[in-house]
Every structure is written in C-alpha cells, then in structure tokens.
Design an enzyme around this catalytic site. Structure first.
Site, PDB file in Angstrom:
ATOM      1  CE  LYS A 191      29.448  26.502  -7.928  1.00 49.02           C
ATOM      2  NZ  LYS A 191      30.762  27.172  -7.792  1.00 49.02           N
ATOM      3  CG  ASP A 223      33.761  27.031  -6.078  1.00 49.18           C
ATOM      4  OD1 ASP A 223      33.148  27.126  -4.986  1.00 49.18           O
ATOM      5  OD2 ASP A 223      33.650  27.895  -6.978  1.00 49.18           O
ATOM      6  CG  ASP A 247      32.790  10.238  -4.932  1.00 47.91           C
ATOM      7  OD1 ASP A 247      33.435   9.365  -4.331  1.00 47.91           O
ATOM      8  OD2 ASP A 247      32.819  10.393  -6.176  1.00 47.91           O
ATOM      9  CG  ASP A 251      38.825  10.004  -3.850  1.00 51.65           C
ATOM     10  OD1 ASP A 251      38.174   9.331  -3.025  1.00 51.65           O
ATOM     11  OD2 ASP A 251      39.230   9.554  -4.944  1.00 51.65           O
TER      12      ASP A 251
HETATM   13  C1  IPM Z   1      33.283   5.851  -3.037  1.00 45.97           C
HETATM   14  C2  IPM Z   1      33.389   5.378  -4.445  1.00 45.97           C
HETATM   15  C3  IPM Z   1      31.991   5.075  -4.959  1.00 45.97           C
HETATM   16  C4  IPM Z   1      31.177   6.344  -4.908  1.00 45.97           C
HETATM   17  C5  IPM Z   1      31.961   4.458  -6.377  1.00 45.97           C
HETATM   18  C6  IPM Z   1      32.768   3.184  -6.441  1.00 45.97           C
HETATM   19  C7  IPM Z   1      30.558   4.252  -6.857  1.00 45.97           C
HETATM   20  O1  IPM Z   1      34.042   6.328  -5.232  1.00 45.97           O
HETATM   21  O2  IPM Z   1      32.798   5.098  -2.189  1.00 45.97           O
HETATM   22  O3  IPM Z   1      33.709   6.987  -2.766  1.00 45.97           O
HETATM   23  O4  IPM Z   1      31.251   7.181  -5.808  1.00 45.97           O
HETATM   24  O5  IPM Z   1      30.450   6.516  -3.933  1.00 45.97           O
HETATM   25 MG    MG Z   2      34.850   7.970  -4.150  1.00 47.45          MG
END
Ligand code: IPM
Ligand code: MG
Length: 356
Positions: A191, A223, A247, A251
């Site tokens: 960013k 973003d 992180d 996901d």
């Molecule tokens: C991950 C998880 C962890 C993180 C949490 C559980 C602290 O979300 O491994 O991605 O944010 O690193």
């Molecule tokens: Mg995570």
C-alpha cells in the site's frame, strides 16, 4: 531417515485433521523405511485450559528440540473474551516468532476436480489458478506495539506496523528465489500510496531486483490485488507481501480455488526446521463431528517431507494419493458438488491411505 516431529493438535477440528495426517505420515514411513517419532505439544485454547497460557515455554522448547512441527488449528469461542496476550492465537504468534519462521508459503492452486467448487465464473477458472503467496510472518503490525489507553475521556487504541530493511530483504529474497523455481514472475503487494512501510518495501525490493534479472518483477496495491485475484487470478505466479496483507489475501486465494480446507502451508526461517499447518482455522462449528476436510493438513505433512526432510518422492506420493481420491469423486462437505460422494474426515483419511 529418523525424524522427531512435534505435533500440535490444538482446538476445534485440529485433533481430527492432525490424526488423519499422522496416519498418512505413518504409512509413508512404513512404505519408504523411515521412522517418525511424535511429541505432543499443547498450544492454543487447550493449553490455556491446562496451563493457563497459550504456549508455555516448555511447550515451545519441545518444538525447538524437534526436526519439524505439524499443527492443526487453534482458537474457538470459548476463549474469545480473553485479553489479547492470553488468547489462543497468541500461542501461534509466539511459536512463529520463537522458531524464527519469517517465511510463510501458501500455495493456491486449483485442483481441476474442484473447478466447480470455485465461486468464480468457469471462464475465469479455465485460465488456470496456480500461484503462491509468500507472506512475511514475524514482523509488521502483528508484532508491533498494541496499546489501548484512555485519552480525553475515551479509549484510543494503537497498533504499530514496523518493518526494518533486513526483515524486508530476507523475505524479498525468498520471493525472488521462489519465483525462479516457478514461472519467474514476482509481484510485490503493498500500500505504497499510503504507508511508509510499503515505500520501504519497494526500495528494498528494487535493490534485490537487480540481482534477479531473470525474474519479471511487478508491484501492485493490495486493494487492487484483492480485486485482481477475483478478476483474473491466472496473472499471478508468486506474490510477496507483508504479514497482514498476506493473511487477508491468502484466505481470498484459498476460496477462489474451491475450498479453504485444501490449502497447506509451510513456515520456515534460517534452518530446515519448519512449521506446517493448513491455512484454515479451527472451525468450532463442525468440531468433533467427523465433517472436517483433513486434506490441507495432509498436504502440509507432505510439504514437511519435501521442504524440511528433503523427501520429494514421499511428498509426491501424498499429492498423488490426494489427486486420486478427488478423481474418485470423494468430497468432504466444504468442497462438495453435485454427482460427488460426501465423506467424513476419517473416511477421507482412509481413502488417501488406501491410495498410498
Ligand atoms: C493464519 C491465521 C492466524 C494469522 C491467526 C489465527 C492468528 O489467520 O494463520 O492465517 O492471522 O496469522
Ligand atoms: Mg489467516
């Protein structure tokens, strides 16, 4: 070979998925003539219940004395009300920092059998999804100061995001080296239009870039990257990014490939000892019901064999076994689609074992 593996089952679905991964490791050991010894380590909510803190020093020491660490997942609603440094997640952060694991590798690839489980349009999925998020794991806002203070009669909270040049350089180098072994494209996600840390990342990355002329290097604001991952994930090969962006994007990356339950990860530092865990959480809503997908953990065990124990044939065998059960149409609930056979966690483990 003979290896000592620290095993952290953790909370929620953690014990179920780790048990399946251990069965797979045992089968590999038998087939290839290895010996794996396991040491149980308490971390997360279960450690809070037993020891009053999420990762007591003696538990961390067991990990430091091992050849590598396998982890399920930690956390759950039971421990949610606790203060920040007493929460289960703090155990995980302490473990990552205590083991010096700055490089987190999160491969996002679409298993062709799961194309229908991807929420993206078939025309986008058809272009292919095969990239890797290299996430910085022990710096940035996760490890800067966290404070909540009363100022002028109201609470003010602060989280600091520090990055030193050496922290950026060592992860940047992993990004370039990883790209060299793949399709030779590296995208630094940041960013830099707002954050000083991102501007420093770019300066350090530019220095490294001259050492890696064979890598096609680019930069993207986070973003925009979040948007591009939905629009055309095929454009990415290796993404290197700071802790929190990694992180969040990992996901998203897991979801577009069909299921968060499928993605393994490795976390490494200077030596060969690593931490291997699926990127999903402890899923307390399905814990203890034999519904969880053990494949992310099983593939994490495979990554341990490949990256910490230098056993690529064994790792390939695990991946082939997973591929075969997907070909056979077996699915846990998270990746179920029409015409497939719904199975539980243990039955999925059985099927993978049968392939081995
Ligand atoms: C991950 C998880 C962890 C993180 C949490 C559980 C602290 O979300 O491994 O991605 O944010 O690193
Ligand atoms: Mg995570």
């Amino acid at each position: 070979m003979q290896k000592q593996i620290a095993v952290i089952r953790g909370d929620g679905i953690g014990p179920e998925i780790v048990n399946q991964a251990l069965r797979v490791l045992d089968a590999v050991a038998q087939k290839y003539g290895h010996t794996f010894q396991y040491t149980d380590v308490d971390m997360g909510g279960c450690a809070i219940d037993k020891w009053g803190e999420p990762l007591p020093k003696a538990q961390l020491d067991k990990c430091l004395a091992s050849d590598s660490v396998l982890l399920g997942a930690v956390g759950g609603p039971k421990w949610e009300g606790l203060p920040g440094d007493k929460r289960p997640e703090k155990g995980l952060l302490r473990l990552r920092a205590g083991m010096g694991l700055y490089a987190n590798n999160r491969p996002a690839r679409l298993w062709p059998q799961l194309a229908e489980a991807s929420p993206l349009k078939p025309s986008i999925v058809a272009r292919g999804i095969d990239f890797l998020v290299v996430r910085e794991l022990i710096g940035g806002v996760y490890f800067g100061g966290h404070t909540t203070q009363e100022v002028n009669g109201e609470l003010v909270a602060t989280d600091i995001m520090p990055y030193a040049e050496h922290e950026i350089e060592r992860i940047g180098r992993i990004g370039f080296e990883t790209a060299l072994k793949r399709r030779k494209k590296l995208c630094c996600v940041d960013k830099a239009n707002v954050l000083d840390t991102s501007r420093l990342w770019r300066r350090v990355m530019h220095r490294l870039q001259s050492e890696y002329p064979g890598v096609e290097y680019s930069e993207m604001f986070v973003d925009n990257a979040a948007m591009q991952l939905c629009k055309d994930p095929s454009q990415f090969d290796v993404i290197v990014t700071e802790n929190m962006f990694g992180d969040i994007l990992s996901d998203e990356a897991s979801m577009i490939t069909g299921s968060i339950g499928m993605i393994p990860s490795s976390s490494l530092g200077e030596g060969s000892r690593g931490l291997y865990e699926p990127i999903h959480g402890s899923a307390p809503d399905i814990a203890g019901q034999d519904k969880a997908n053990p494949i992310g953990t099983i593939l994490s065990a495979g990554m341990m064999l490949r990256y910490s124990f230098d056993a690529p044939a064994e790792a390939d065998a695990i991946e082939r076994a997973v591929n075969a059960v997907l070909d056979a149409g077996l699915r846990t609930g998270d990746m179920m689609s029409e015409g497939c056979t719904l199975v539980g966690c243990a039955a999925m483990g059985d099927a993978i074992l049968a392939q081995l």
